[in-house]
Design an enzyme around this catalytic site. Structure first.
Site, mmCIF file in Angstrom:
data_model
loop_
_atom_site.group_PDB
_atom_site.id
_atom_site.type_symbol
_atom_site.label_atom_id
_atom_site.label_comp_id
_atom_site.label_asym_id
_atom_site.label_seq_id
_atom_site.Cartn_x
_atom_site.Cartn_y
_atom_site.Cartn_z
ATOM 1 N N LYS A 100 -5.990 12.270 1.915
ATOM 2 C CA LYS A 100 -7.396 12.035 1.574
ATOM 3 C C LYS A 100 -8.369 12.239 2.736
ATOM 4 O O LYS A 100 -9.535 12.541 2.515
ATOM 5 C CB LYS A 100 -7.584 10.611 1.022
ATOM 6 C CG LYS A 100 -7.165 10.461 -0.429
ATOM 7 C CD LYS A 100 -7.549 9.075 -0.941
ATOM 8 C CE LYS A 100 -7.245 8.943 -2.419
ATOM 9 N NZ LYS A 100 -7.727 7.688 -2.980
ATOM 10 N N SER A 106 -1.984 10.520 -12.740
ATOM 11 C CA SER A 106 -3.069 11.465 -13.030
ATOM 12 C C SER A 106 -2.674 12.544 -14.041
ATOM 13 O O SER A 106 -3.494 12.891 -14.901
ATOM 14 C CB SER A 106 -3.560 12.106 -11.728
ATOM 15 O OG SER A 106 -4.185 11.122 -10.946
ATOM 16 N N ASN A 144 -11.243 12.645 -2.550
ATOM 17 C CA ASN A 144 -10.158 12.515 -3.532
ATOM 18 C C ASN A 144 -10.214 13.601 -4.601
ATOM 19 O O ASN A 144 -9.370 13.636 -5.493
ATOM 20 C CB ASN A 144 -10.137 11.118 -4.174
ATOM 21 C CG ASN A 144 -11.159 10.962 -5.281
ATOM 22 O OD1 ASN A 144 -12.141 11.713 -5.352
ATOM 23 N ND2 ASN A 144 -10.949 10.002 -6.151
ATOM 24 N N GLY A 173 -8.168 -1.175 3.645
ATOM 25 C CA GLY A 173 -7.414 0.079 3.658
ATOM 26 C C GLY A 173 -8.241 1.203 3.050
ATOM 27 O O GLY A 173 -9.481 1.121 2.960
ATOM 28 N N GLY A 174 -7.553 2.250 2.621
ATOM 29 C CA GLY A 174 -8.240 3.432 2.081
ATOM 30 C C GLY A 174 -9.094 3.107 0.868
ATOM 31 O O GLY A 174 -10.232 3.581 0.743
ATOM 32 N N GLY A 181 -9.207 -6.921 2.065
ATOM 33 C CA GLY A 181 -8.504 -5.678 2.374
ATOM 34 C C GLY A 181 -9.440 -4.643 2.961
ATOM 35 O O GLY A 181 -10.634 -4.601 2.616
ATOM 36 N N ASP A 218 -13.784 7.633 -6.282
ATOM 37 C CA ASP A 218 -13.211 6.278 -6.324
ATOM 38 C C ASP A 218 -14.289 5.192 -6.423
ATOM 39 O O ASP A 218 -14.102 4.186 -7.120
ATOM 40 C CB ASP A 218 -12.342 6.013 -5.086
ATOM 41 C CG ASP A 218 -10.993 6.702 -5.163
ATOM 42 O OD1 ASP A 218 -10.522 6.979 -6.278
ATOM 43 O OD2 ASP A 218 -10.404 6.974 -4.097
ATOM 44 N N ILE A 231 -7.738 -4.419 -7.869
ATOM 45 C CA ILE A 231 -7.540 -2.989 -8.124
ATOM 46 C C ILE A 231 -6.061 -2.641 -8.279
ATOM 47 O O ILE A 231 -5.718 -1.532 -8.645
ATOM 48 C CB ILE A 231 -8.222 -2.105 -7.066
ATOM 49 C CG1 ILE A 231 -7.541 -2.205 -5.706
ATOM 50 C CG2 ILE A 231 -9.693 -2.422 -6.958
ATOM 51 C CD1 ILE A 231 -7.904 -1.026 -4.797
ATOM 52 N N TYR A 284 -2.897 -2.396 -10.383
ATOM 53 C CA TYR A 284 -2.782 -2.326 -11.858
ATOM 54 C C TYR A 284 -1.330 -2.374 -12.338
ATOM 55 O O TYR A 284 -1.075 -2.239 -13.536
ATOM 56 C CB TYR A 284 -3.500 -1.087 -12.417
ATOM 57 C CG TYR A 284 -3.010 0.213 -11.845
ATOM 58 C CD1 TYR A 284 -1.867 0.839 -12.337
ATOM 59 C CD2 TYR A 284 -3.674 0.806 -10.782
ATOM 60 C CE1 TYR A 284 -1.418 2.020 -11.789
ATOM 61 C CE2 TYR A 284 -3.226 1.990 -10.224
ATOM 62 C CZ TYR A 284 -2.102 2.588 -10.741
ATOM 63 O OH TYR A 284 -1.646 3.748 -10.189
HETATM 64 P P1 NAP Z 1 -3.715 1.005 2.232
HETATM 65 O O1 NAP Z 1 -4.714 1.946 2.789
HETATM 66 O O2 NAP Z 1 -2.298 1.103 2.644
HETATM 67 O O3 NAP Z 1 -4.240 -0.490 2.570
HETATM 68 C C1 NAP Z 1 -3.429 -1.603 2.273
HETATM 69 C C2 NAP Z 1 -4.240 -2.880 2.435
HETATM 70 O O4 NAP Z 1 -3.415 -3.994 2.033
HETATM 71 C C3 NAP Z 1 -4.670 -3.159 3.879
HETATM 72 O O5 NAP Z 1 -5.897 -3.837 3.861
HETATM 73 C C4 NAP Z 1 -3.543 -4.071 4.371
HETATM 74 O O6 NAP Z 1 -3.904 -4.889 5.448
HETATM 75 C C5 NAP Z 1 -3.329 -4.916 3.134
HETATM 76 N N1 NAP Z 1 -2.017 -5.546 3.141
HETATM 77 C C6 NAP Z 1 -0.817 -4.947 2.919
HETATM 78 N N2 NAP Z 1 0.170 -5.882 3.038
HETATM 79 C C7 NAP Z 1 -0.419 -7.054 3.353
HETATM 80 C C8 NAP Z 1 0.060 -8.373 3.606
HETATM 81 N N3 NAP Z 1 1.361 -8.672 3.552
HETATM 82 N N4 NAP Z 1 -0.828 -9.354 3.887
HETATM 83 C C9 NAP Z 1 -2.168 -9.078 3.929
HETATM 84 N N5 NAP Z 1 -2.690 -7.836 3.698
HETATM 85 C C10 NAP Z 1 -1.831 -6.845 3.414
HETATM 86 O O7 NAP Z 1 -3.684 1.052 0.637
HETATM 87 P P2 NAP Z 1 -4.874 1.450 -0.364
HETATM 88 O O8 NAP Z 1 -4.808 2.896 -0.646
HETATM 89 O O9 NAP Z 1 -6.139 0.867 0.132
HETATM 90 O O10 NAP Z 1 -4.392 0.718 -1.709
HETATM 91 C C11 NAP Z 1 -4.339 -0.703 -1.783
HETATM 92 C C12 NAP Z 1 -3.903 -1.112 -3.196
HETATM 93 O O11 NAP Z 1 -4.861 -0.653 -4.145
HETATM 94 C C13 NAP Z 1 -2.570 -0.516 -3.644
HETATM 95 O O12 NAP Z 1 -1.897 -1.503 -4.388
HETATM 96 C C14 NAP Z 1 -2.952 0.623 -4.556
HETATM 97 O O13 NAP Z 1 -1.986 0.879 -5.560
HETATM 98 C C15 NAP Z 1 -4.232 0.073 -5.184
HETATM 99 N N6 NAP Z 1 -5.172 1.125 -5.605
HETATM 100 C C16 NAP Z 1 -5.615 1.106 -6.881
HETATM 101 C C17 NAP Z 1 -6.528 2.058 -7.298
HETATM 102 C C18 NAP Z 1 -7.024 2.048 -8.724
HETATM 103 O O14 NAP Z 1 -7.533 3.091 -9.170
HETATM 104 N N7 NAP Z 1 -6.917 0.954 -9.434
HETATM 105 C C19 NAP Z 1 -6.985 3.043 -6.399
HETATM 106 C C20 NAP Z 1 -6.513 3.020 -5.081
HETATM 107 C C21 NAP Z 1 -5.590 2.057 -4.684
HETATM 108 P P3 NAP Z 1 -3.654 -4.383 6.965
HETATM 109 O O15 NAP Z 1 -4.818 -3.472 7.270
HETATM 110 O O16 NAP Z 1 -3.649 -5.630 7.770
HETATM 111 O O17 NAP Z 1 -2.339 -3.655 6.973
#
Ligand code: NAP
Length: 273
Positions: A67, A18, A88, A131-132, A129, A103, A218, A220
Site C-alpha cells: 500500500k 475482494s 489502495n 497501524g495502516g 491503534g 478506505d 474494523i 470483521y
Molecule cells: P497493522 O498495520 O499491522 O496495525 C496493527 C495495529 O494493531 C497496530 O496499532 C498494533 O499496535 C496493534 N496491535 C497488534 N497487536 C497488539 C497487541 N497485542 N496489543 C495492542 N495493540 C496491538 O494492521 P492494519 O492493516 O492497521 O489492520 C488492523 C486490523 O484491522 C486487522 O485486524 C485488519 O484485518 C483490520 N482491517 C479491517 C478493514 C475493514 O475493511 N474492515 C480494513 C483494514 C484492516 P503496535 O503499533 O503497537 O504494533
C-alpha cells in the site's frame, strides 16, 4: 461490451475477500469482466504491474504489503491518497496510472449508514491503534468533521507519527490510559488487530463510556468481537467491520466499470461465509 480485467495485488493475497465482492457486482450489474487475486512479491512489484497493465488490466486494489511502496509507481495520486500516505486502488486515466485510497470513505460511509444522523463533531472520538488502517480512519474522521480525536497505540511513537496528520485535532495518549479517556467520547473505534480470530481480545473497560456513544470495530472476523458484544450489552450502538470492507470496494469498482454498486444481503452473506 468491453471485457474488463482487474484484481487485488498483495502478498499473501489468497485470503482476500475482494474477488467475492467485485465478481458479485460484475454478475449483478450484467457487466463483462473478471476480478482476480494476484500474488506479487515486493521485489517484483514494478515489473509485474507494468506487464499486467500492458496486457490490458484496468486497475487494481492494493493490499499488504504494497500500500505504501505502490505510491512510487503511480504517475499521479489524488489528494485523498496523498493525505493518507497510502494507495489502495489504482486506475487508469488518459493513459496514466492514478493512485487513490478508498478506505477512509469505506469507514465513514459504513458508520453513517449504520448510525444515520451521527454527528462526530460535538464529542471526542477515541481511536485505538495506529497501524495502516488507522491512517485512513483518522483521515476519514477529520474529513467528516471530527474536532477532537484521542489516539492511543501500544507503540506510542507510531501514534505520534500519525498525529502529524492534524495535530490540532489529534491528541496522543498512552495505551495504558484507554479506560479513562472514554468518559466524554461520542465514538470509539478499534483499529487494532486485537479481537480478530486467533488474536487476544481487546482488553478495555467500557464502564466510563457514555451510553449514547457509538462503538465501532474494523475487525470483521468475527463480526461481533468481544468489544462489540460488551458495548451492545450496555446499550451502546455498535458498528461492525464488514461494512467498511464492502464500502471501500464501491468507489474502486466505479473507477473500473463506471457503475457505483450497492451492497445487498446476498453479498454480505457471501463475504461472511
Ligand atoms: P497493522 O498495520 O499491522 O496495525 C496493527 C495495529 O494493531 C497496530 O496499532 C498494533 O499496535 C496493534 N496491535 C497488534 N497487536 C497488539 C497487541 N497485542 N496489543 C495492542 N495493540 C496491538 O494492521 P492494519 O492493516 O492497521 O489492520 C488492523 C486490523 O484491522 C486487522 O485486524 C485488519 O484485518 C483490520 N482491517 C479491517 C478493514 C475493514 O475493511 N474492515 C480494513 C483494514 C484492516 P503496535 O503499533 O503497537 O504494533
Amino acid at each position: 461490451m468491453t471485457f474488463i480485467k482487474c484484481g487485488v495485488i498483495g502478498h499473501p493475497v489468497s485470503h482476500s475477500k475482494s474477488p467475492i465482492i467485485h465478481n458479485h457486482w460484475i454478475e449483478k450489474y450484467g457487466l463483462s469482466g473478471k476480478y482476480e487475486a494476484i500474488d506479487i512479491v515486493p521485489e517484483e512489484l514494478r515489473d509485474k504491474i507494468k506487464s499486467l497493465l500492458d496486457s490490458g488490466y484496468a486497475g487494481f486494489n492494493v493490499t499488504i504489503p504494497h500500500k505504501e511502496t505502490i505510491m512510487a509507481l503511480c504517475d499521479d495520486m489524488d489528494d485523498t491518497a496523498k493525505k493518507i500516505g497510502a494507495v489502495n486502488t489504482l486506475y487508469l486515466k488518459n493513459g496514466k496510472v492514478i493512485g487513490t485510497n478508498t478506505d477512509a470513505f469505506g469507514f465513514i460511509e459504513n458508520v453513517k449508514r449504520c448510525v444515520p444522523g451521527i454527528d462526530i463533531s460535538h464529542r471526542p472520538s477515541v481511536v485505538l491503534g495506529a497501524g495502516g488502517a488507522a491512517r485512513a480512519i483518522l483521515s476519514g474522521l477529520i474529513g467528516a468533521g471530527a474536532n477532537k480525536i484521542i489516539l492511543l497505540n501500544r507503540t506510542r511513537d507510531k501514534a505520534e507519527t500519525l498525529a502529524h496528520l492534524n495535530s490540532d485535532i489529534i491528541t496522543v495518549r498512552d495505551w495504558e490510559v484507554r479506560n479513562g479517556v472514554l468518559k466524554d467520547a461520542g465514538l470509539v473505534v478499534n483499529t487494532t488487530a486485537l479481537g480478530m480470530k486467533g488474536k487476544d481480545p481487546l482488553a478495555i473497560d467500557l464502564s466510563a463510556l457514555p451510553n449514547d456513544a457509538v462503538v465501532s470495530d474494523i475487525v470483521y472476523a468475527p463480526l461481533m468481537t468481544d468489544l462489540l458484544k460488551a458495548a451492545e450489552a450496555r446499550g451502546n450502538k455498535v458498528v461492525t467491520g464488514i461494512g467498511m470492507l464492502l464500502h471501500q470496494a464501491r468507489p474502486a469498482f466505479e473507477k473500473w466499470f463506471g457503475v457505483l454498486p450497492d451492497i445487498d444481503a446476498i453479498l454480505e452473506a457471501k463475504v461472511l461465509s
